[in-house]
Every structure is written in structure tokens, then in C-alpha cells.
Motif scaffolding. Structure first.
Motif, PDB file in Angstrom:
ATOM      1  N   GLU A 118      39.106  -9.852 -46.193  1.00  0.00           N
ATOM      2  CA  GLU A 118      38.177 -10.975 -46.018  1.00  0.00           C
ATOM      3  C   GLU A 118      38.140 -11.421 -44.564  1.00  0.00           C
ATOM      4  O   GLU A 118      37.079 -11.772 -44.036  1.00  0.00           O
ATOM      5  CB  GLU A 118      38.611 -12.140 -46.896  1.00  0.00           C
ATOM      6  CG  GLU A 118      38.509 -11.920 -48.385  1.00  0.00           C
ATOM      7  CD  GLU A 118      39.081 -13.092 -49.141  1.00  0.00           C
ATOM      8  OE1 GLU A 118      38.287 -13.841 -49.738  1.00  0.00           O
ATOM      9  OE2 GLU A 118      40.313 -13.281 -49.115  1.00  0.00           O
ATOM     10  N   SER A 119      39.291 -11.402 -43.921  1.00  0.00           N
ATOM     11  CA  SER A 119      39.372 -11.822 -42.517  1.00  0.00           C
ATOM     12  C   SER A 119      38.564 -10.889 -41.627  1.00  0.00           C
ATOM     13  O   SER A 119      37.880 -11.329 -40.695  1.00  0.00           O
ATOM     14  CB  SER A 119      40.830 -11.849 -42.061  1.00  0.00           C
ATOM     15  OG  SER A 119      41.559 -12.835 -42.761  1.00  0.00           O
ATOM     16  N   ALA A 120      38.644  -9.589 -41.902  1.00  0.00           N
ATOM     17  CA  ALA A 120      37.882  -8.627 -41.109  1.00  0.00           C
ATOM     18  C   ALA A 120      36.383  -8.904 -41.228  1.00  0.00           C
ATOM     19  O   ALA A 120      35.646  -8.868 -40.232  1.00  0.00           O
ATOM     20  CB  ALA A 120      38.208  -7.208 -41.561  1.00  0.00           C
ATOM     21  N   GLU A 121      35.909  -9.194 -42.430  1.00  0.00           N
ATOM     22  CA  GLU A 121      34.501  -9.526 -42.619  1.00  0.00           C
ATOM     23  C   GLU A 121      34.128 -10.811 -41.899  1.00  0.00           C
ATOM     24  O   GLU A 121      33.043 -10.929 -41.323  1.00  0.00           O
ATOM     25  CB  GLU A 121      34.198  -9.658 -44.119  1.00  0.00           C
ATOM     26  CG  GLU A 121      34.178  -8.338 -44.865  1.00  0.00           C
ATOM     27  CD  GLU A 121      33.114  -7.391 -44.333  1.00  0.00           C
ATOM     28  OE1 GLU A 121      31.994  -7.880 -44.034  1.00  0.00           O
ATOM     29  OE2 GLU A 121      33.395  -6.190 -44.204  1.00  0.00           O
ATOM     30  N   PHE A 122      35.036 -11.765 -41.931  1.00  0.00           N
ATOM     31  CA  PHE A 122      34.803 -13.062 -41.272  1.00  0.00           C
ATOM     32  C   PHE A 122      34.655 -12.855 -39.764  1.00  0.00           C
ATOM     33  O   PHE A 122      33.726 -13.371 -39.139  1.00  0.00           O
ATOM     34  CB  PHE A 122      35.981 -13.990 -41.579  1.00  0.00           C
ATOM     35  CG  PHE A 122      35.758 -15.422 -41.195  1.00  0.00           C
ATOM     36  CD1 PHE A 122      35.354 -16.354 -42.138  1.00  0.00           C
ATOM     37  CD2 PHE A 122      35.967 -15.849 -39.892  1.00  0.00           C
ATOM     38  CE1 PHE A 122      35.153 -17.686 -41.793  1.00  0.00           C
ATOM     39  CE2 PHE A 122      35.773 -17.177 -39.535  1.00  0.00           C
ATOM     40  CZ  PHE A 122      35.358 -18.098 -40.484  1.00  0.00           C
ATOM     41  N   ILE A 123      35.579 -12.083 -39.191  1.00  0.00           N
ATOM     42  CA  ILE A 123      35.552 -11.829 -37.740  1.00  0.00           C
ATOM     43  C   ILE A 123      34.301 -11.046 -37.351  1.00  0.00           C
ATOM     44  O   ILE A 123      33.645 -11.323 -36.341  1.00  0.00           O
ATOM     45  CB  ILE A 123      36.826 -11.076 -37.306  1.00  0.00           C
ATOM     46  CG1 ILE A 123      38.060 -11.968 -37.516  1.00  0.00           C
ATOM     47  CG2 ILE A 123      36.743 -10.654 -35.840  1.00  0.00           C
ATOM     48  CD1 ILE A 123      39.385 -11.230 -37.326  1.00  0.00           C
ATOM     49  N   LYS A 124      33.960 -10.053 -38.163  1.00  0.00           N
ATOM     50  CA  LYS A 124      32.767  -9.239 -37.898  1.00  0.00           C
ATOM     51  C   LYS A 124      31.509 -10.097 -37.889  1.00  0.00           C
ATOM     52  O   LYS A 124      30.642  -9.953 -37.006  1.00  0.00           O
ATOM     53  CB  LYS A 124      32.641  -8.149 -38.955  1.00  0.00           C
ATOM     54  CG  LYS A 124      31.471  -7.218 -38.751  1.00  0.00           C
ATOM     55  CD  LYS A 124      31.409  -6.155 -39.860  1.00  0.00           C
ATOM     56  CE  LYS A 124      30.198  -5.245 -39.669  1.00  0.00           C
ATOM     57  NZ  LYS A 124      30.120  -4.223 -40.757  1.00  0.00           N
ATOM     58  N   LYS A 125      31.414 -11.035 -38.828  1.00  0.00           N
ATOM     59  CA  LYS A 125      30.243 -11.930 -38.894  1.00  0.00           C
ATOM     60  C   LYS A 125      30.163 -12.815 -37.667  1.00  0.00           C
ATOM     61  O   LYS A 125      29.088 -13.010 -37.098  1.00  0.00           O
ATOM     62  CB  LYS A 125      30.326 -12.773 -40.160  1.00  0.00           C
ATOM     63  CG  LYS A 125      29.125 -13.676 -40.367  1.00  0.00           C
ATOM     64  CD  LYS A 125      29.232 -14.457 -41.661  1.00  0.00           C
ATOM     65  CE  LYS A 125      28.040 -15.389 -41.844  1.00  0.00           C
ATOM     66  NZ  LYS A 125      28.148 -16.193 -43.109  1.00  0.00           N
ATOM     67  N   LEU A 126      31.309 -13.348 -37.238  1.00  0.00           N
ATOM     68  CA  LEU A 126      31.312 -14.189 -36.040  1.00  0.00           C
ATOM     69  C   LEU A 126      30.873 -13.401 -34.814  1.00  0.00           C
ATOM     70  O   LEU A 126      30.124 -13.908 -33.965  1.00  0.00           O
ATOM     71  CB  LEU A 126      32.706 -14.768 -35.802  1.00  0.00           C
ATOM     72  CG  LEU A 126      33.181 -15.880 -36.738  1.00  0.00           C
ATOM     73  CD1 LEU A 126      34.569 -16.370 -36.288  1.00  0.00           C
ATOM     74  CD2 LEU A 126      32.195 -17.042 -36.747  1.00  0.00           C
ATOM     75  N   ALA A 127      31.332 -12.152 -34.709  1.00  0.00           N
ATOM     76  CA  ALA A 127      30.968 -11.302 -33.566  1.00  0.00           C
ATOM     77  C   ALA A 127      29.466 -11.046 -33.545  1.00  0.00           C
ATOM     78  O   ALA A 127      28.848 -11.026 -32.475  1.00  0.00           O
ATOM     79  CB  ALA A 127      31.748  -9.996 -33.610  1.00  0.00           C
ATOM     80  N   GLU A 128      28.887 -10.854 -34.720  1.00  0.00           N
ATOM     81  CA  GLU A 128      27.436 -10.602 -34.800  1.00  0.00           C
ATOM     82  C   GLU A 128      26.621 -11.818 -34.431  1.00  0.00           C
ATOM     83  O   GLU A 128      25.480 -11.700 -33.991  1.00  0.00           O
ATOM     84  CB  GLU A 128      27.089 -10.143 -36.228  1.00  0.00           C
ATOM     85  CG  GLU A 128      27.642  -8.762 -36.571  1.00  0.00           C
ATOM     86  CD  GLU A 128      27.465  -8.410 -38.038  1.00  0.00           C
ATOM     87  OE1 GLU A 128      27.133  -9.334 -38.825  1.00  0.00           O
ATOM     88  OE2 GLU A 128      27.668  -7.235 -38.403  1.00  0.00           O
ATOM     89  N   GLU A 129      27.212 -12.999 -34.580  1.00  0.00           N
ATOM     90  CA  GLU A 129      26.494 -14.241 -34.250  1.00  0.00           C
ATOM     91  C   GLU A 129      26.435 -14.486 -32.744  1.00  0.00           C
ATOM     92  O   GLU A 129      25.598 -15.264 -32.278  1.00  0.00           O
ATOM     93  CB  GLU A 129      27.172 -15.428 -34.927  1.00  0.00           C
ATOM     94  CG  GLU A 129      27.067 -15.412 -36.448  1.00  0.00           C
ATOM     95  CD  GLU A 129      27.856 -16.542 -37.091  1.00  0.00           C
ATOM     96  OE1 GLU A 129      28.504 -17.312 -36.342  1.00  0.00           O
ATOM     97  OE2 GLU A 129      27.851 -16.660 -38.327  1.00  0.00           O
ATOM     98  N   LEU A 130      27.308 -13.843 -31.983  1.00  0.00           N
ATOM     99  CA  LEU A 130      27.356 -14.083 -30.536  1.00  0.00           C
ATOM    100  C   LEU A 130      26.318 -13.256 -29.800  1.00  0.00           C
ATOM    101  O   LEU A 130      25.892 -12.204 -30.258  1.00  0.00           O
ATOM    102  CB  LEU A 130      28.760 -13.741 -30.019  1.00  0.00           C
ATOM    103  CG  LEU A 130      29.876 -14.675 -30.519  1.00  0.00           C
ATOM    104  CD1 LEU A 130      31.232 -14.132 -30.106  1.00  0.00           C
ATOM    105  CD2 LEU A 130      29.676 -16.091 -29.941  1.00  0.00           C
TER     106      LEU A 130
END
Length: 264
Positions: free
Chosen positions: A252-264
């Protein structure tokens, strides 16, 4: 006040006195005010390489004063940090929680430089370079030590902090995802909405030594400490456990981090 600074400053004074020169004459030649020279002679300030070179030439020290500059460089790390890094280098297990910053062992070089470049008071360039170099060495050691288990929990606030700007943070988040693929390294996120009270108390690292002792390292803005007493370590271990219970799992953390990266 550094003992090395005091010794170096005293040597300047001894050579100046032997040469029959005044503090004012030395200051004029070096372009420093007499009070500034006095501070360096008394060890309250680090004698600069410039002053050492001028004094060397004025007093005929034959390079003896200039050579002292190497021993008066600012220490890149305080003693307590050196002790922590020594323990880190040989530990069997390493568990870190960071509420506001990306854990040092997971930082990209550009994130490190952006972060260290804003320290107050600012550090000298050679000190900054040494700190970056040492941290990169520690990261390389972590990659090589595949039998050591590394666990990292980052608060969501650390992932959203704009250290170095959006591009630096995006690459930083992607690097965390890359590192988390290693079988001995776990990366978890503590979402803001799940932050329990103990998660607000500051950074925490738990270490298991080669002798299977458990130590805990805590840091504040102006202080740091390595705790080895069983009672204190137990309390900090319980605090870390509570933080971990509220954190997302690794997937879940990996998905969370990936989503944040895509938002930048």
C-alpha cells in the motif's frame, strides 16, 4: 571552543611574539581587525587558512603554521553522530521512523544537498561535501549488507515537504520506490490521518547490535542521544510499534508514494 583551535591560535601568538610583531601588524597584513585576530589567537574562532599563511610568511615559520590548518577543519559530525553511524554500520536490524524528512539512508544526493544547504548556521563547503560523501557511503553499505534488515517508516508530511522543489521531490519519491524493491529493505508510509500521538514526538531509530542488544537513537533540533538502558529502549520500542501499527503496509505504501510522485 575546539582544543585544536586553541592550540593553533596559541601557536600563531607564540610565533608572532617571537618575531616581535604586534597583533595590529598581523591584522593589517592579513586584512583583519585586531579583535578578529585576537579571537583566533585565543581559540574563540577557528584560525583561517588565510591568517595562517600570512603569519607563516611574516614570522618565518617555514610552513609549520600553514600545516596546522588541516587539523583545525570543522568536524563534519559531532561525536554522538559518529557513535550512531558506527552502530549502524554493524547492526543486525535497523528500524527508522521519520516524521518530517526522508530518512537519510533513502535520500537522493540532490535531496541531501538541498537539505544540507539550508542548515542554520550554514556549514562550510568542505564540511557539506564530507557529509554528503559519508551519507552516500552509508547508503552503499546498506545495499551491500543484504543480511541486515532495514525498515523505514515515513510520515506523509515528509513525502509532501518540498525540499529542493517539485522535480527534486519527484525523483526522491521514485528513488524510494526503487530502493524498496530490495528484499531486505521495507518502506512504509504513515498517512496524516493515522498519525498517533507518539508519531509527533520526533525521529526514532531502533538498532539490534551483533550481540543482540537493542539500542535506540533519538534526535531533536539541538540534541541527540543513544539510549541503551533496557527500560528506556523498551518504551521507545513500544512507541515505534504503535507507529508501525498505524502505518500502511509495504505494498500500500508503494502505491501511495507512486501516486504522490505522479502528482508532482
Amino acid at each position: 571552543m575546539s582544543e585544536a583551535w586553541r592550540y593553533g591560535g596559541n601557536q600563531i601568538k607564540l610565533w608572532r611574539t617571537e618575531a616581535g610583531k604586534t597583533r595590529e601588524e598581523l591584522g593589517e597584513e592579513a586584512g583583519y581587525a585586531p579583535e578578529y585576530v585576537k579571537s583566533m589567537e585565543q581559540g574563540r574562532r577557528r584560525p583561517t587558512l588565510h591568517l595562517l599563511r600570512i603569519a607563516d610568511a611574516m614570522f618565518g615559520a617555514g610552513g609549520k603554521l600553514t600545516a596546522a590548518a588541516e587539523y583545525m577543519k570543522p568536524e563534519p559530525f559531532p561525536k554522538r553522530s559518529e557513535e550512531f553511524m558506527a552502530a549502524e554500520a554493524e547492526c543486525l536490524a535497523f528500524s527508522s521512523y521519520q516524521p518530517l524528512l526522508i530518512p537519510g539512508l533513502l535520500q537522493t544526493e540532490e535531496y541531501m544537498r538541498a537539505l544540507m544547504g539550508e542548515l542554520i548556521p550554514p556549514v562550510e563547503d568542505d564540511v557539506l561535501e564530507e557529509r554528503v560523501h559519508r551519507r552516500l557511503q552509508r547508503q552503499a553499505m546498506m545495499v551491500q549488507r543484504i543480511k541486515t534488515i532495514y525498515s523505514f517508516i515515513s510520515n506523509e508530511a515528509a513525502l509532501r515537504a518540498s525540499v529542493g522543489g517539485p522535480d527534486v521531490m519527484r525523483r526522491q519519491l521514485l528513488y524510494m520506490l526503487e530502493v524498496s524493491q530490495r528484499r531486505n529493505i521495507g518502506v512504509q508510509v504513515l498517512p496524516t490521518g493515522r498519525s498517533c500521538g507518539v508519531a509527533l514526538n520526533g525521529p526514532l531509530v531502533l538498532l539490534e547490535t551483533p550481540e543482540h542488544q537493542r539500542w535506540a537513537w533519538v534526535e531533536g533540533q539541538e540534541t541527540s542521544a543513544m539510549h541503551t538502558g533496557p527500560e528506556k529502549v523498551s518504551i521507545l520500542t513500544q512507541a515505534h510499534g504503535m507507529i508501525r501499527m498505524n502505518a500502511l503496509g509495504t505494498a500500500e505504501s508503494a502505491e501511495f508514494i507512486k501516486k504522490l510522485a505522479e502528482e508532482l
